[in-house]
Design a protein around this motif. Structure first.
Motif, PDB file in Angstrom:
ATOM      1  N   SER A 282       1.087  -1.297  -0.363  1.00 51.57           N
ATOM      2  CA  SER A 282      -0.272  -0.171   0.108  1.00 51.57           C
ATOM      3  C   SER A 282       0.837   0.992  -0.159  1.00 51.57           C
ATOM      4  O   SER A 282       1.930   1.782   0.345  1.00 51.57           O
ATOM      5  N   GLY A 283       0.109   2.051  -0.068  1.00 46.22           N
ATOM      6  CA  GLY A 283       0.854   3.464  -0.629  1.00 46.22           C
ATOM      7  C   GLY A 283       1.635   4.327   0.581  1.00 46.22           C
ATOM      8  O   GLY A 283       0.953   4.291   1.687  1.00 46.22           O
ATOM      9  N   GLY A 284       2.665   4.079   0.465  1.00 42.42           N
ATOM     10  CA  GLY A 284       3.497   5.190   2.173  1.00 42.42           C
ATOM     11  C   GLY A 284       4.661   3.801   2.888  1.00 42.42           C
ATOM     12  O   GLY A 284       5.330   3.912   4.063  1.00 42.42           O
ATOM     13  N   GLN A 285       4.245   2.737   2.103  1.00 44.76           N
ATOM     14  CA  GLN A 285       4.855   1.116   3.254  1.00 44.76           C
ATOM     15  C   GLN A 285       6.207   1.839   2.578  1.00 44.76           C
ATOM     16  O   GLN A 285       6.392   1.709   1.038  1.00 44.76           O
ATOM     17  N   PHE A 286       7.338   1.072   3.424  1.00 45.77           N
ATOM     18  CA  PHE A 286       9.052   0.950   2.817  1.00 45.77           C
ATOM     19  C   PHE A 286       9.304  -0.513   2.773  1.00 45.77           C
ATOM     20  O   PHE A 286       8.862  -1.888   3.176  1.00 45.77           O
ATOM     21  N   LEU A 287      10.443  -0.363   1.823  1.00 48.75           N
ATOM     22  CA  LEU A 287      11.119  -1.722   2.131  1.00 48.75           C
ATOM     23  C   LEU A 287      12.571  -1.475   2.867  1.00 48.75           C
ATOM     24  O   LEU A 287      12.841  -0.898   2.976  1.00 48.75           O
TER      25      LEU A 287
END
Length: 252
Positions: free
Chosen positions: A32-37
């Motif tokens: 989803s928009g705004g998540q990171f890796l």
């Protein structure tokens, strides 16, 4: 959250010291928009994975951008097509965009623009007005992408080499950007602090969601490197409890 080995598809410099990498995952992962890796550097001398906001996901291809800031990102910039990198994703809580929010103002500064693009490209049925600030023309990037996904785009720079000589927060207020249903923002702490103070000074009651930029270790809430102070005096982990918070929820 999954721990996978991805394949580098593309890794190119898109602005001064700023790179854009696309990796292909071995399996489908929902983001989803705004998540990171968190991704490995490709160098055994730098074992700690680095966190980066996800810019875009198309099928099994995931794109993120990063700025050269130390040995780890320099190593990452040397990755070539076909290289294998360990990646953990998705991490954190992204932007939750209410269905009733139709007009959304987007305020981004520097590399803070990256997770914001993931929102406006993935949540399409909205009217986005974007205000982006950079140090100079040399650092400006992804402008065509923002322009294509938003209804309006205002770009300013600290030195006036592109757009007006201003910053994203000042441009936002000068344009009446607070007249919207929702504000989403990401950028350096000084930018978010100024946004919070000016919203309070003007008595703006519009909900504002911010994505915080903090140094991270594990990315899963175990090491507490990224702890931030909440307005009620308690602490929060940016990686696990965030990185997106209501602006009134955190001290900036």
């Amino acid at each position: 959250m999954k721990e996978l080995v991805c394949t580098v598809k593309k890794n190119t410099e898109i602005a001064l010291g700023i790179y854009c990498m696309t990796v292909t995952l071995p399996e489908e992962v929902e983001v989803s928009g705004g998540q990171f890796l968190n991704i490995s550097t490709g160098n055994d001398a730098h074992l700690l994975k680095r966190p980066f906001g996800i810019v875009r996901k198309v099928g099994r291809d995931v794109t993120f951008c990063y700025q050269l800031r130390g040995d780890g990102t320099v190593c990452l910039s040397h990755a070539r097509e076909g290289d294998k990198l360990a990646v953990t994703l998705p991490l954190g809580n992204g932007f939750c965009i209410p269905a009733e929010a139709k007009n959304i103002s987007v305020v981004g500064g520097g590399v803070g623009i990256f997770p914001l693009l993931s929102v406006i490209e993935s949540v399409r049925d909205k009217n986005y007005r974007c205000y982006l600030g950079f140090r100079s023309t040399a650092y400006a990037c992804l402008l065509d992408d923002f322009r294509a996904a938003s209804s309006s785009l205002c770009v300013v720079t600290d030195d006036g080499s592109l757009g007006a000589k201003s910053n994203a927060v000042s441009a936002f207020f000068a344009d009446g950007g607070e007249n919207c249903d929702l504000i989403i923002a990401c950028g350096p702490p000084v930018m978010l602090r100024a946004l919070k103070e000016r919203l309070k000074e003007r008595g703006v009651a519009v909900p504002c969601l911010v994505s915080l930029e903090e140094r991270m270790g594990c990315g899963i809430g175990a090491c507490l490197v990224c702890a931030c102070k909440k307005s009620d005096g308690s602490n929060a982990r940016v990686c696990k409890d965030g990185p997106v918070f209501n602006i009134d929820e955190v001290e900036l």
